[in-house]
Scaffold this motif. Sequence first.
Motif, PDB file in Angstrom:
ATOM      1  N   SER A  36     -39.766  38.881 -50.494  1.00  9.50           N
ATOM      2  CA  SER A  36     -40.600  39.835 -50.184  1.00  9.50           C
ATOM      3  C   SER A  36     -40.085  41.255 -50.554  1.00  9.50           C
ATOM      4  N   GLN A  37     -38.352  41.445 -50.395  1.00 13.53           N
ATOM      5  CA  GLN A  37     -37.970  42.696 -50.933  1.00 13.53           C
ATOM      6  C   GLN A  37     -38.478  42.834 -52.369  1.00 13.53           C
ATOM      7  N   CYS A  38     -38.385  41.842 -53.334  1.00 18.12           N
ATOM      8  CA  CYS A  38     -38.677  42.029 -54.606  1.00 18.12           C
ATOM      9  C   CYS A  38     -40.048  42.600 -54.705  1.00 18.12           C
ATOM     10  N   SER A  39     -40.808  41.863 -54.222  1.00 16.47           N
ATOM     11  CA  SER A  39     -42.284  42.052 -54.232  1.00 16.47           C
ATOM     12  C   SER A  39     -42.788  43.539 -53.741  1.00 16.47           C
ATOM     13  N   ARG A  40     -41.970  44.013 -52.722  1.00 10.72           N
ATOM     14  CA  ARG A  40     -42.065  45.622 -52.561  1.00 10.72           C
ATOM     15  C   ARG A  40     -41.744  46.462 -53.514  1.00 10.72           C
ATOM     16  N   ARG A  41     -40.596  46.166 -53.728  1.00  7.33           N
ATOM     17  CA  ARG A  41     -39.792  46.989 -55.072  1.00  7.33           C
ATOM     18  C   ARG A  41     -40.717  47.106 -56.173  1.00  7.33           C
ATOM     19  N   ARG A  42     -41.241  45.864 -56.746  1.00  2.00           N
ATOM     20  CA  ARG A  42     -42.250  45.830 -57.780  1.00  2.00           C
ATOM     21  C   ARG A  42     -43.320  46.703 -57.475  1.00  2.00           C
ATOM     22  N   GLN A  43     -43.871  46.527 -56.443  1.00  4.60           N
ATOM     23  CA  GLN A  43     -45.145  47.298 -56.162  1.00  4.60           C
ATOM     24  C   GLN A  43     -44.780  48.734 -56.102  1.00  4.60           C
ATOM     25  N   ARG A  44     -43.748  49.224 -55.567  1.00  2.57           N
ATOM     26  CA  ARG A  44     -43.436  50.559 -55.692  1.00  2.57           C
ATOM     27  C   ARG A  44     -43.057  50.779 -56.921  1.00  2.57           C
ATOM     28  N   LEU A  45     -42.460  50.158 -57.946  1.00  2.00           N
ATOM     29  CA  LEU A  45     -42.003  50.550 -59.314  1.00  2.00           C
ATOM     30  C   LEU A  45     -43.490  50.740 -59.929  1.00  2.00           C
ATOM     31  N   GLU A  46     -44.531  49.815 -59.830  1.00  2.00           N
ATOM     32  CA  GLU A  46     -45.800  50.078 -60.482  1.00  2.00           C
ATOM     33  C   GLU A  46     -46.311  51.398 -59.735  1.00  2.00           C
ATOM     34  N   ASP A  47     -46.599  51.461 -58.602  1.00  2.00           N
ATOM     35  CA  ASP A  47     -47.210  52.602 -57.888  1.00  2.00           C
ATOM     36  C   ASP A  47     -46.747  53.820 -58.141  1.00  2.00           C
ATOM     37  N   GLU A  48     -45.280  53.965 -58.641  1.00  2.00           N
ATOM     38  CA  GLU A  48     -44.789  55.401 -59.266  1.00  2.00           C
ATOM     39  C   GLU A  48     -44.702  55.420 -60.634  1.00  2.00           C
ATOM     40  N   GLY A  49     -45.219  54.554 -61.154  1.00  2.00           N
ATOM     41  CA  GLY A  49     -45.459  54.564 -62.739  1.00  2.00           C
ATOM     42  C   GLY A  49     -44.110  54.197 -63.451  1.00  2.00           C
ATOM     43  N   PHE A  50     -42.984  53.846 -62.998  1.00  2.00           N
ATOM     44  CA  PHE A  50     -41.819  53.150 -63.883  1.00  2.00           C
ATOM     45  C   PHE A  50     -42.464  52.018 -64.504  1.00  2.00           C
ATOM     46  N   ILE A  51     -43.423  50.917 -64.126  1.00  2.00           N
ATOM     47  CA  ILE A  51     -44.147  50.061 -64.826  1.00  2.00           C
ATOM     48  C   ILE A  51     -45.422  50.489 -65.090  1.00  2.00           C
ATOM     49  N   ARG A  52     -45.607  50.786 -66.260  1.00  2.00           N
ATOM     50  CA  ARG A  52     -46.882  51.218 -66.744  1.00  2.00           C
ATOM     51  C   ARG A  52     -47.878  49.965 -67.169  1.00  2.00           C
ATOM     52  N   ALA A  53     -47.565  48.970 -67.586  1.00  2.00           N
ATOM     53  CA  ALA A  53     -48.421  47.634 -67.817  1.00  2.00           C
ATOM     54  C   ALA A  53     -47.638  46.523 -68.228  1.00  2.00           C
ATOM     55  N   TYR A  54     -48.336  45.468 -68.115  1.00  2.00           N
ATOM     56  CA  TYR A  54     -48.001  44.086 -68.470  1.00  2.00           C
ATOM     57  C   TYR A  54     -48.614  43.804 -69.810  1.00  2.00           C
ATOM     58  N   ARG A  55     -48.067  43.467 -70.639  1.00  2.00           N
ATOM     59  CA  ARG A  55     -48.542  42.709 -72.032  1.00  2.00           C
ATOM     60  C   ARG A  55     -47.820  41.862 -72.800  1.00  2.00           C
ATOM     61  N   ALA A  56     -48.623  40.885 -73.431  1.00  2.00           N
ATOM     62  CA  ALA A  56     -47.986  39.829 -74.289  1.00  2.00           C
ATOM     63  C   ALA A  56     -47.702  40.643 -75.603  1.00  2.00           C
ATOM     64  N   VAL A  57     -46.606  40.064 -75.928  1.00  2.00           N
ATOM     65  CA  VAL A  57     -45.990  40.354 -77.414  1.00  2.00           C
ATOM     66  C   VAL A  57     -46.503  39.265 -78.569  1.00  2.00           C
ATOM     67  N   LEU A  58     -47.537  39.505 -79.444  1.00  2.00           N
ATOM     68  CA  LEU A  58     -48.069  38.846 -80.244  1.00  2.00           C
ATOM     69  C   LEU A  58     -47.388  38.593 -81.710  1.00  2.00           C
ATOM     70  N   ASP A  59     -47.514  37.621 -82.136  1.00  2.00           N
ATOM     71  CA  ASP A  59     -46.783  37.238 -83.331  1.00  2.00           C
ATOM     72  C   ASP A  59     -47.720  38.003 -84.546  1.00  2.00           C
ATOM     73  N   ARG A  60     -47.158  38.744 -85.161  1.00  2.00           N
ATOM     74  CA  ARG A  60     -48.040  39.616 -86.234  1.00  2.00           C
ATOM     75  C   ARG A  60     -48.001  38.829 -87.334  1.00  2.00           C
ATOM     76  N   ASP A  61     -46.894  38.107 -87.807  1.00  2.00           N
ATOM     77  CA  ASP A  61     -47.443  37.254 -88.889  1.00  2.00           C
ATOM     78  C   ASP A  61     -48.244  36.210 -88.632  1.00  2.00           C
ATOM     79  N   ARG A  62     -48.387  35.423 -87.556  1.00  2.00           N
ATOM     80  CA  ARG A  62     -49.035  34.347 -87.533  1.00  2.00           C
ATOM     81  C   ARG A  62     -50.331  34.660 -87.320  1.00  2.00           C
ATOM     82  N   LEU A  63     -50.655  36.069 -86.913  1.00  2.00           N
ATOM     83  CA  LEU A  63     -52.193  36.489 -86.638  1.00  2.00           C
ATOM     84  C   LEU A  63     -52.452  37.158 -87.955  1.00  2.00           C
TER      85      LEU A  63
END
Length: 155
Positions: A36-63
Motif C-alpha cells: 500500500s505504501q508503494c502504491s501511494r508512492r507510485r501514484q504520487r510519482l505519477e501525479d507529480e510527473g516524475f513518471i510520465r508514461a509506461y511503454r513497451a520497448v520493441l525490437d527494431r530489427d524484428r520489426l
Amino acid sequence: MVAQIDQFDRKILALLQEDARLTNGDLSERVNLSPSQCSRRRQRLEDEGFIRAYRAVLDRDRLGFSLVNMVTVTLATHNRDNARRFAELVSRLPEVQEAHALTGEMDYILKVITPDLKSLAEFVNDVLLPHESVQHVKTAIVLQTLKESAALPLG
C-alpha cells in the motif's frame, strides 16, 4: 529545479524504469515498504510527473527497422518562425525517434529509423530537403550501437 524525493522514491523509480510491469507487491519486496505504501508512492510519482508514461520497448530489427541513422540539419534561415516550422515537421515524422537542437555548426541532430537505404534516401530527398525551413542535410548510418538506454542514472 530538482524536486525533493527520498531514497524509497528513487529506488521505486529505478526499478520501474528497469521493468514497468512490476506490481506494487514486487516493489514492496525490493524496497522494503508495504504494497500500500508503494502504491501511494507510485501514484504520487505519477501525479507529480516524475513518471510520465509506461511503454513497451520493441525490437527494431524484428520489426524491420534495422537501419539507424543520425541526420544533421542546418536551417535555411535562423529565426523563430523557421525553427517552429521545422519543429512542427519533425513532430509529425514517425521515423524520427529523437530530435535535438544543437550549438555549433549544425542546428539539429535527428535519430531516424528506416527499414533500408532506399527508405532513408526517400526520407531525406522527399521529406527533409524539400521543406522550406531546411537548407542542408547530412546523414550518417550507425554501424553498431554500443549502448542504447533511456534510463536515468538514479544511483
